[in-house]
Design a protein around this motif. Structure first.
Motif, PDB file in Angstrom:
ATOM      1  N   UNK A  53       0.405   8.171  -0.982  1.00 29.30           N
ATOM      2  CA  UNK A  53      -0.357   9.282  -1.569  1.00 29.30           C
ATOM      3  C   UNK A  53      -0.482   9.127  -3.089  1.00 29.30           C
ATOM      4  N   UNK A  54      -0.117   7.960  -3.596  1.00 28.41           N
ATOM      5  CA  UNK A  54      -0.234   7.708  -5.037  1.00 28.41           C
ATOM      6  C   UNK A  54      -1.479   6.869  -5.267  1.00 28.41           C
ATOM      7  N   UNK A  55      -2.057   6.975  -6.436  1.00 31.44           N
ATOM      8  CA  UNK A  55      -3.193   6.097  -6.701  1.00 31.44           C
ATOM      9  C   UNK A  55      -2.661   4.755  -7.216  1.00 31.44           C
ATOM     10  N   UNK A  56      -2.857   4.469  -8.497  1.00 34.23           N
ATOM     11  CA  UNK A  56      -2.467   3.148  -8.980  1.00 34.23           C
ATOM     12  C   UNK A  56      -0.992   3.113  -9.378  1.00 34.23           C
ATOM     13  N   UNK A  57      -0.315   2.036  -9.005  1.00 37.80           N
ATOM     14  CA  UNK A  57       1.080   1.843  -9.408  1.00 37.80           C
ATOM     15  C   UNK A  57       1.080   0.780 -10.505  1.00 37.80           C
ATOM     16  N   UNK A  58       1.486   1.170 -11.697  1.00 42.36           N
ATOM     17  CA  UNK A  58       1.403   0.229 -12.828  1.00 42.36           C
ATOM     18  C   UNK A  58       2.745  -0.395 -13.176  1.00 42.36           C
ATOM     19  N   UNK A  59       3.826   0.165 -12.585  1.00 45.79           N
ATOM     20  CA  UNK A  59       5.148  -0.272 -13.026  1.00 45.79           C
ATOM     21  C   UNK A  59       5.932  -1.008 -11.954  1.00 45.79           C
ATOM     22  N   UNK A  60       5.249  -1.486 -10.893  1.00 51.67           N
ATOM     23  CA  UNK A  60       5.949  -2.311  -9.913  1.00 51.67           C
ATOM     24  C   UNK A  60       5.825  -3.759 -10.373  1.00 51.67           C
ATOM     25  N   UNK A  61       6.947  -4.419 -10.639  1.00 49.30           N
ATOM     26  CA  UNK A  61       6.867  -5.764 -11.218  1.00 49.30           C
ATOM     27  C   UNK A  61       6.087  -6.729 -10.335  1.00 49.30           C
ATOM     28  N   UNK A  63       2.744  -7.177 -10.598  1.00 54.52           N
ATOM     29  CA  UNK A  63       1.317  -6.827 -10.550  1.00 54.52           C
ATOM     30  C   UNK A  63       0.865  -6.438 -11.953  1.00 54.52           C
ATOM     31  N   UNK A  64       0.551  -7.433 -12.784  1.00 55.53           N
ATOM     32  CA  UNK A  64       0.271  -7.146 -14.192  1.00 55.53           C
ATOM     33  C   UNK A  64      -0.915  -6.219 -14.401  1.00 55.53           C
ATOM     34  N   UNK A  65      -1.853  -6.173 -13.444  1.00 61.35           N
ATOM     35  CA  UNK A  65      -2.988  -5.262 -13.603  1.00 61.35           C
ATOM     36  C   UNK A  65      -2.808  -3.996 -12.780  1.00 61.35           C
ATOM     37  N   UNK A  66      -1.618  -3.789 -12.222  1.00 65.39           N
ATOM     38  CA  UNK A  66      -1.375  -2.621 -11.379  1.00 65.39           C
ATOM     39  C   UNK A  66      -1.828  -2.893  -9.954  1.00 65.39           C
ATOM     40  N   UNK A  71      -2.069  -0.147  -0.998  1.00 71.98           N
ATOM     41  CA  UNK A  71      -2.182  -1.608  -0.895  1.00 71.98           C
ATOM     42  C   UNK A  71      -0.797  -2.262  -1.019  1.00 71.98           C
ATOM     43  N   UNK A  72      -0.009  -1.749  -1.966  1.00 71.62           N
ATOM     44  CA  UNK A  72       1.352  -2.271  -2.141  1.00 71.62           C
ATOM     45  C   UNK A  72       2.149  -2.109  -0.849  1.00 71.62           C
ATOM     46  N   UNK A  73       2.006  -0.941  -0.227  1.00 68.44           N
ATOM     47  CA  UNK A  73       2.781  -0.689   0.983  1.00 68.44           C
ATOM     48  C   UNK A  73       2.282  -1.524   2.158  1.00 68.44           C
ATOM     49  N   UNK A  74       0.961  -1.737   2.244  1.00 70.35           N
ATOM     50  CA  UNK A  74       0.429  -2.599   3.315  1.00 70.35           C
ATOM     51  C   UNK A  74       0.942  -4.030   3.135  1.00 70.35           C
ATOM     52  N   UNK A  75       1.003  -4.475   1.865  1.00 63.43           N
ATOM     53  CA  UNK A  75       1.541  -5.814   1.592  1.00 63.43           C
ATOM     54  C   UNK A  75       2.993  -5.927   2.057  1.00 63.43           C
TER      55      UNK A  75
END
Ligand code: NAP
Length: 322
Positions: A53-61, A63-66, A71-75
């Motif tokens: 339910x979050x949009x862009x995640x910028x602080x997960x190491x 992923x320099x462009x977020x 998508x992160x969770x599907x990965x």
């Protein structure tokens, strides 16, 4: 999740059953399945957890462009599946940790496990307004660390009077034009040091004895209605963002009477990731109310998986079926 939406895994007994599918659950699944332990992940009502339910995640190491939360969770899900983890989109309704193998019952089936990792997370407490749901991800947020940078130059409202609300309000002054803290009493629950910092911050203003009565906007939030609890007067406050920081509830109801929890319901751990029942481990927000970050949850998931692998091998009960 209704019973008809539940999926069933063909195999019913596993070395490890992981309950929950946020960063902790999927990371644990990557590690246990890669260690050749037969692994079932039971995803819960929201496969992927809070980040869905979050949009862009910028602080997960990494992923320099977020990266977008879903998508992160599907990965992560695909990464766990790549090593053989079975994932069932179902909800656990009952567990039996008193007998071995452990039994985990979902809407669709009962599974057996030699070891269990509990990764059910925590849910942010909601205000309970219809408009809060409508503007979720459209100006209403439950995590300043995650979403704060999206509110550059905006007027921001934060609800709550605890450490989280005050810490998040202070953090949000880095981005927002102004930050108003709406609190239902006239004293804060937050620690004195955080209070002092917030009170000295020229960008922060307090609205005491007040509650949010409605959230207005079009495509995103533009205004929140703030009601003075004592006088009943309502004020329209301009806001591009509303951060709800009124606490979290750990998702531990199904473990009542089975696992030791603290007075707020969080699972108590000893010796790193071990719960009060030998063979049952926990990771992520379900025990951690301090950090609550995707990356820390993933780290705890990794730790729990390594602890499970060692525990199974020390006890020589690993079937290594995968
Ligand atoms: P919390 O301490 O439970 O505070 C929740 C706040 O929200 C309280 O001020 C409460 O008001 C208010 N509230 C609760 N339900 C509400 C509702 N329905 N409507 C409006 N307001 C409502 O939660 P938290 O701030 O998330 O902190 C959780 C734990 O993490 C605490 O132990 C905290 O110390 C810890 N923490 C520590 C740090 C740090 O040390 N830096 C940072 C963050 C969190 P009342 O005060 O009137 O009850």
């Amino acid at each position: 999740m209704s019973e008809t939406e539940s999926t069933v895994a063909n195999q019913k007994d596993y070395d490890v059953v992981i309950i929950g599918s946020g960063p902790a659950g999927y990371t644990a699944g990557v590690y246990t399945s890669r260690a050749r332990l037969s692994t079932l992940i039971i995803s819960g009502t929201l496969p992927g957890g809070q980040l869905m339910t979050t949009s862009e995640v910028e602080n997960y190491p990494g992923f320099p462009s977020g990266i977008f939360g879903p998508e992160l969770m599907m990965n992560m899900r695909q990464q766990a599946e790549r090593f053989g983890a079975v994932i069932t989109d179902d909800e656990v309704i009952e567990v039996d940790f008193k007998n071995r193998p452990f039994k985990i019952t979902t809407h669709a089936a009962t599974y057996e496990a030699e070891a269990v990792i509990v990764c059910t997370g925590a849910s942010p407490r909601k205000l309970g307004l219809d408009s809060e749901q409508k503007f979720g991800g459209k100006g209403v947020s439950y995590c300043a660390t995650c979403d704060g940078p999206f509110f550059k130059g905006e007027d921001i409202v934060v609800v709550g009077g605890g450490d989280t609300a005050i810490e998040e309000a202070t953090f949000l002054t880095k981005f927002g034009k102004s930050v108003k803290i709406v609190h239902r009493r006239d004293t804060l629950r937050a620690s004195k040091i955080l209070q002092q910092k917030a009170m000295e911050n020229p960008k922060i203003e307090f609205m005491w004895n007040s509650a949010i009565s409605d959230i207005k906007g079009d495509k995103k939030v533009t205004t929140v209605l703030v009601k003075d609890i004592k006088t009943g007067k309502e004020a329209a406050v301009k806001a591009g963002g509303l951060f709800v920081a009124i606490g979290h509830e750990p998702n531990t109801a199904i473990f009542k009477g089975q696992l030791e929890t603290d007075d707020k319901g969080y699972i108590v751990l000893k010796n790193h990731t071990r719960t009060s029942v030998e063979g049952v481990f926990a990771a992520g927000d379900v025990h951690d109310h301090r950090y609550r970050q995707a990356v820390t949850a993933a780290g705890f998931g990794c730790m729990a998986a390594i602890d499970v692998e060692r525990w199974l091998s020390e006890n020589r009960i690993s079937k290594k079926k995968a």
